[in-house]
Scaffold this motif. Structure first.
Motif, PDB file in Angstrom:
ATOM      1  N   ALA A  80       0.881  -1.157  -0.035  1.00 60.11           N
ATOM      2  CA  ALA A  80      -0.017   0.101  -0.059  1.00 60.11           C
ATOM      3  C   ALA A  80       0.994   1.100   0.138  1.00 60.11           C
ATOM      4  N   VAL A  81       0.311   2.337  -0.405  1.00 63.43           N
ATOM      5  CA  VAL A  81       0.748   3.664  -0.291  1.00 63.43           C
ATOM      6  C   VAL A  81      -0.048   4.279   0.836  1.00 63.43           C
ATOM      7  N   ALA A  82       0.526   4.908   1.555  1.00 63.04           N
ATOM      8  CA  ALA A  82      -0.288   5.782   2.707  1.00 63.04           C
ATOM      9  C   ALA A  82      -0.225   7.052   2.411  1.00 63.04           C
ATOM     10  N   VAL A  83      -1.482   7.806   2.477  1.00 64.02           N
ATOM     11  CA  VAL A  83      -1.429   9.205   2.233  1.00 64.02           C
ATOM     12  C   VAL A  83      -0.851  10.055   3.298  1.00 64.02           C
ATOM     13  N   ASP A  84      -1.019   9.542   4.483  1.00 66.21           N
ATOM     14  CA  ASP A  84      -0.480  10.172   5.642  1.00 66.21           C
ATOM     15  C   ASP A  84      -0.012   9.158   6.692  1.00 66.21           C
ATOM     16  N   TRP A  85       0.346   9.700   8.036  1.00 64.55           N
ATOM     17  CA  TRP A  85       0.722   8.819   9.053  1.00 64.55           C
ATOM     18  C   TRP A  85      -0.358   8.060   9.511  1.00 64.55           C
ATOM     19  N   MET A  86      -1.375   8.935   9.463  1.00 64.14           N
ATOM     20  CA  MET A  86      -2.532   7.964  10.155  1.00 64.14           C
ATOM     21  C   MET A  86      -3.018   6.926   9.437  1.00 64.14           C
ATOM     22  N   GLY A  87      -3.047   6.863   7.949  1.00 63.69           N
ATOM     23  CA  GLY A  87      -3.212   5.758   7.153  1.00 63.69           C
ATOM     24  C   GLY A  87      -2.431   4.924   7.028  1.00 63.69           C
ATOM     25  N   ALA A  88      -0.983   4.917   7.380  1.00 67.44           N
ATOM     26  CA  ALA A  88       0.164   4.133   7.517  1.00 67.44           C
ATOM     27  C   ALA A  88      -0.366   3.204   8.715  1.00 67.44           C
ATOM     28  N   GLU A  89      -0.656   3.913   9.920  1.00 69.97           N
ATOM     29  CA  GLU A  89      -0.897   3.086  11.065  1.00 69.97           C
ATOM     30  C   GLU A  89      -2.065   2.343  11.029  1.00 69.97           C
ATOM     31  N   ALA A  90      -3.069   2.671  10.308  1.00 67.54           N
ATOM     32  CA  ALA A  90      -4.359   2.051  10.160  1.00 67.54           C
ATOM     33  C   ALA A  90      -4.130   0.741   9.440  1.00 67.54           C
ATOM     34  N   LEU A  91      -3.240   0.869   8.316  1.00 70.35           N
ATOM     35  CA  LEU A  91      -2.938  -0.433   7.707  1.00 70.35           C
ATOM     36  C   LEU A  91      -1.779  -1.328   8.349  1.00 70.35           C
ATOM     37  N   LEU A  92      -1.035  -0.806   9.188  1.00 71.11           N
ATOM     38  CA  LEU A  92      -0.061  -1.583   9.962  1.00 71.11           C
ATOM     39  C   LEU A  92      -0.862  -2.381  10.964  1.00 71.11           C
ATOM     40  N   ALA A  93      -1.858  -1.696  11.663  1.00 74.26           N
ATOM     41  CA  ALA A  93      -2.387  -2.342  12.653  1.00 74.26           C
ATOM     42  C   ALA A  93      -3.482  -3.525  12.059  1.00 74.26           C
ATOM     43  N   GLN A  94      -3.581  -3.606  11.019  1.00 74.01           N
ATOM     44  CA  GLN A  94      -4.159  -4.986  10.436  1.00 74.01           C
ATOM     45  C   GLN A  94      -3.147  -6.024   9.639  1.00 74.01           C
ATOM     46  N   GLY A  95      -2.079  -5.626   9.752  1.00 67.30           N
ATOM     47  CA  GLY A  95      -0.932  -6.371   9.123  1.00 67.30           C
ATOM     48  C   GLY A  95      -0.743  -6.213   7.573  1.00 67.30           C
ATOM     49  N   ALA A  96      -1.205  -4.997   7.128  1.00 71.84           N
ATOM     50  CA  ALA A  96      -0.730  -4.878   5.688  1.00 71.84           C
ATOM     51  C   ALA A  96       0.522  -4.300   5.473  1.00 71.84           C
ATOM     52  N   ALA A  97       1.169  -4.635   4.364  1.00 73.84           N
ATOM     53  CA  ALA A  97       2.389  -3.873   4.089  1.00 73.84           C
ATOM     54  C   ALA A  97       2.404  -2.721   3.575  1.00 73.84           C
ATOM     55  N   VAL A  98       2.931  -1.745   4.215  1.00 73.78           N
ATOM     56  CA  VAL A  98       3.082  -0.316   3.941  1.00 73.78           C
ATOM     57  C   VAL A  98       4.326  -0.048   3.160  1.00 73.78           C
ATOM     58  N   GLN A  99       4.246   0.211   1.569  1.00 75.26           N
ATOM     59  CA  GLN A  99       5.538  -0.052   1.076  1.00 75.26           C
ATOM     60  C   GLN A  99       5.908   1.726   0.554  1.00 75.26           C
ATOM     61  N   HIS A 100       5.260   2.664   0.680  1.00 74.49           N
ATOM     62  CA  HIS A 100       5.302   3.923   0.193  1.00 74.49           C
ATOM     63  C   HIS A 100       4.692   4.724   1.348  1.00 74.49           C
ATOM     64  N   VAL A 101       5.645   5.788   1.725  1.00 73.24           N
ATOM     65  CA  VAL A 101       5.020   6.750   3.021  1.00 73.24           C
ATOM     66  C   VAL A 101       5.490   8.363   2.526  1.00 73.24           C
ATOM     67  N   GLY A 102       5.206   9.044   3.152  1.00 72.63           N
ATOM     68  CA  GLY A 102       5.620  10.587   3.034  1.00 72.63           C
ATOM     69  C   GLY A 102       4.788  11.367   1.823  1.00 72.63           C
ATOM     70  N   HIS A 103       3.902  10.611   1.075  1.00 74.42           N
ATOM     71  CA  HIS A 103       3.323  11.343  -0.034  1.00 74.42           C
ATOM     72  C   HIS A 103       1.924  11.124   0.028  1.00 74.42           C
ATOM     73  N   LEU A 104       0.924  11.812   0.002  1.00 74.70           N
ATOM     74  CA  LEU A 104       1.040  13.337  -0.022  1.00 74.70           C
ATOM     75  C   LEU A 104       1.647  14.193   0.986  1.00 74.70           C
ATOM     76  N   VAL A 105       1.421  13.459   2.349  1.00 77.62           N
ATOM     77  CA  VAL A 105       1.475  14.335   3.534  1.00 77.62           C
ATOM     78  C   VAL A 105       2.968  13.778   4.123  1.00 77.62           C
ATOM     79  N   PRO A 106       3.653  14.582   4.469  1.00 79.97           N
ATOM     80  CA  PRO A 106       4.929  14.286   5.165  1.00 79.97           C
ATOM     81  C   PRO A 106       4.478  13.639   6.730  1.00 79.97           C
ATOM     82  N   VAL A 107       5.482  12.879   6.912  1.00 78.46           N
ATOM     83  CA  VAL A 107       5.262  12.233   8.453  1.00 78.46           C
ATOM     84  C   VAL A 107       5.860  13.288   9.394  1.00 78.46           C
ATOM     85  N   PRO A 108       5.193  13.358  10.635  1.00 81.49           N
ATOM     86  CA  PRO A 108       5.670  14.548  11.536  1.00 81.49           C
ATOM     87  C   PRO A 108       6.861  14.089  12.008  1.00 81.49           C
TER      88      PRO A 108
END
Length: 389
Positions: A80-108
């Protein structure tokens, strides 16, 4: 019209959604998703991408990272691509592979080390050199080298999505990043790279794509090993050949997974329509118009029609009525239904619409349905669940 596409190509979904509402199994303000259609759309996208030598990251924000739908998508598109860090967290919580982060929203800044450790993403997009330093320190502390993409700004960004490097700045930026421990420049990205031309009824490249391609060429000429040219924006079965033609390596399908790409409004999309929005007539107006409950009325949806009826049969057989969403500066408590003269829309009647949506910014229910091996429709989940009264 999206509604026409559902009526023609997935009438069973429309009928079952109406049955669910009439029985009280789902409330108004519910998006009803056909998991089987989502799975088949993902399979088609993955197969065509592979045939073209492309790789995909799926975007799940529009479906609110629903675990049933994400699981169906993951069977064909692994990461997956995570549009922001909250999306990344939601995906990781269900065991999904997050392969692209930081776009469109930079990670705090404070979340960079944790997210990097949990996701170990294939690529991390950078919008400026200060972010590069932060990501580089986190990677170095974890003993890894993080591949990064440079966000290219071709001057065609949406409001609130500005940022990135101009094509004439990219070589200097890449050179500076290459000297930071813990980072490796592996590619470029931008957004949107393709847009829907309503007059021409076709997709066209944006200035961002031109800047993206030029930046990749400039970096390769300078000796950078550019492995990824990521060109998201309306990634669909129709756009995948364009990605290959322009030299992109990666795309990021989102609405293609639910069959709500712009071309679906013409009924010509290869993707199956996989979602409807269910509401209910909430009140009568002296003018003869009626109101329907909102909560999921996405301002950019451009919905124009709704089906209204007190039985699934009436919904299927009746002509659609005009619908007006509230302007975007107002809360979408309700929308306006405009029946023709002589037609009354009774309070409590089921209302069904189809339109583009972004569930992660809405306050809607989502129901996941699917046909079993015998062709019978089943309600799999409703989120959030209805309270027991």
């Amino acid at each position: 019209m999206f509604l026409d596409a559902v009526r023609k190509r997935n009438p069973g979904l429309l009928r079952f959604a109406a049955q669910l509402h009439r029985s009280g199994a789902i409330p108004p303000n519910t998006f009803v998703f056909d998991r089987g259609a989502v799975r088949r759309n993902a399979e088609r996208l993955a197969a065509r991408a592979a045939a073209l030598g492309l790789k995909l990251y799926y975007m799940a924000k529009q479906i609110a990272y629903d675990v049933q739908l994400v699981t169906a998508i993951r069977s064909s598109i692994a990461g997956a691509v995570a549009v922001d860090w909250m999306g990344a967290e939601a995906l990781l919580a269900q065991g999904a592979a997050v392969q692209h982060v930081g776009h469109l929203v930079p990670v705090p800044v404070r979340l960079v080390p944790t997210l990097m450790a949990r996701a170990c993403p294939e690529v991390w997009t950078l919008l400026d050199l200060e972010a590069a330093a932060v990501v580089g320190r986190a990677a170095q502390a974890q003993g890894r080298v993080q591949p990064v993409l440079l966000r290219i700004n071709g001057g065609d960004c949406f409001p609130g999505q500005e940022g990135g490097f101009a094509p004439e700045e990219v070589l200097a930026a890449a050179t500076a990043i290459a000297h930071l421990p813990g980072l490796r420049v592996s590619g470029v990205t931008s957004y949107p790279c393709f847009t829907w031309d309503e007059e021409a009824a076709s997709y066209r490249p944006t200035a961002n794509l031109e800047a993206l391609v030029a930046s990749a060429e400039r970096l390769r000429a300078a000796g950078f090993a550019i492995e990824q040219v990521n060109a998201p924006g309306n990634t669909s079965l129709s756009v995948l050949p364009l990605l290959a033609r322009y030299g992109a390596t990666h795309g990021e399908p989102g609405h293609a997974l639910t069959g709500t790409t712009p071309e679906q409004s013409l009924g010509g999309s290869e993707e199956e329509p996989a979602v409807v929005y269910v509401s209910e007539v909430s009140a009568q107006l002296p003018s003869g118009q009626a109101l329907a409950y909102g909560g999921g009325l996405y301002a950019r949806a451009h919905a124009r029609q709704a089906l209204v009826g007190t039985t699934p049969e009436e919904l299927e057989e009746s002509a659609p009525v005009a619908v007006r969403f509230p302007p975007p500066q107002f809360i979408d408590y309700q929308c306006l239904l405009e029946p023709p003269p002589g037609r009354r829309l009774p309070t409590g009647a089921t209302v069904i619409m189809a339109f583009r949506f972004q569930l992660f910014v809405l306050r809607s229910y989502r129901a996941i349905v699917e046909q079993n091996g015998q062709g019978e429709w089943q309600l799999l989940t409703l989120a959030p669940p209805l309270p027991s009264l």
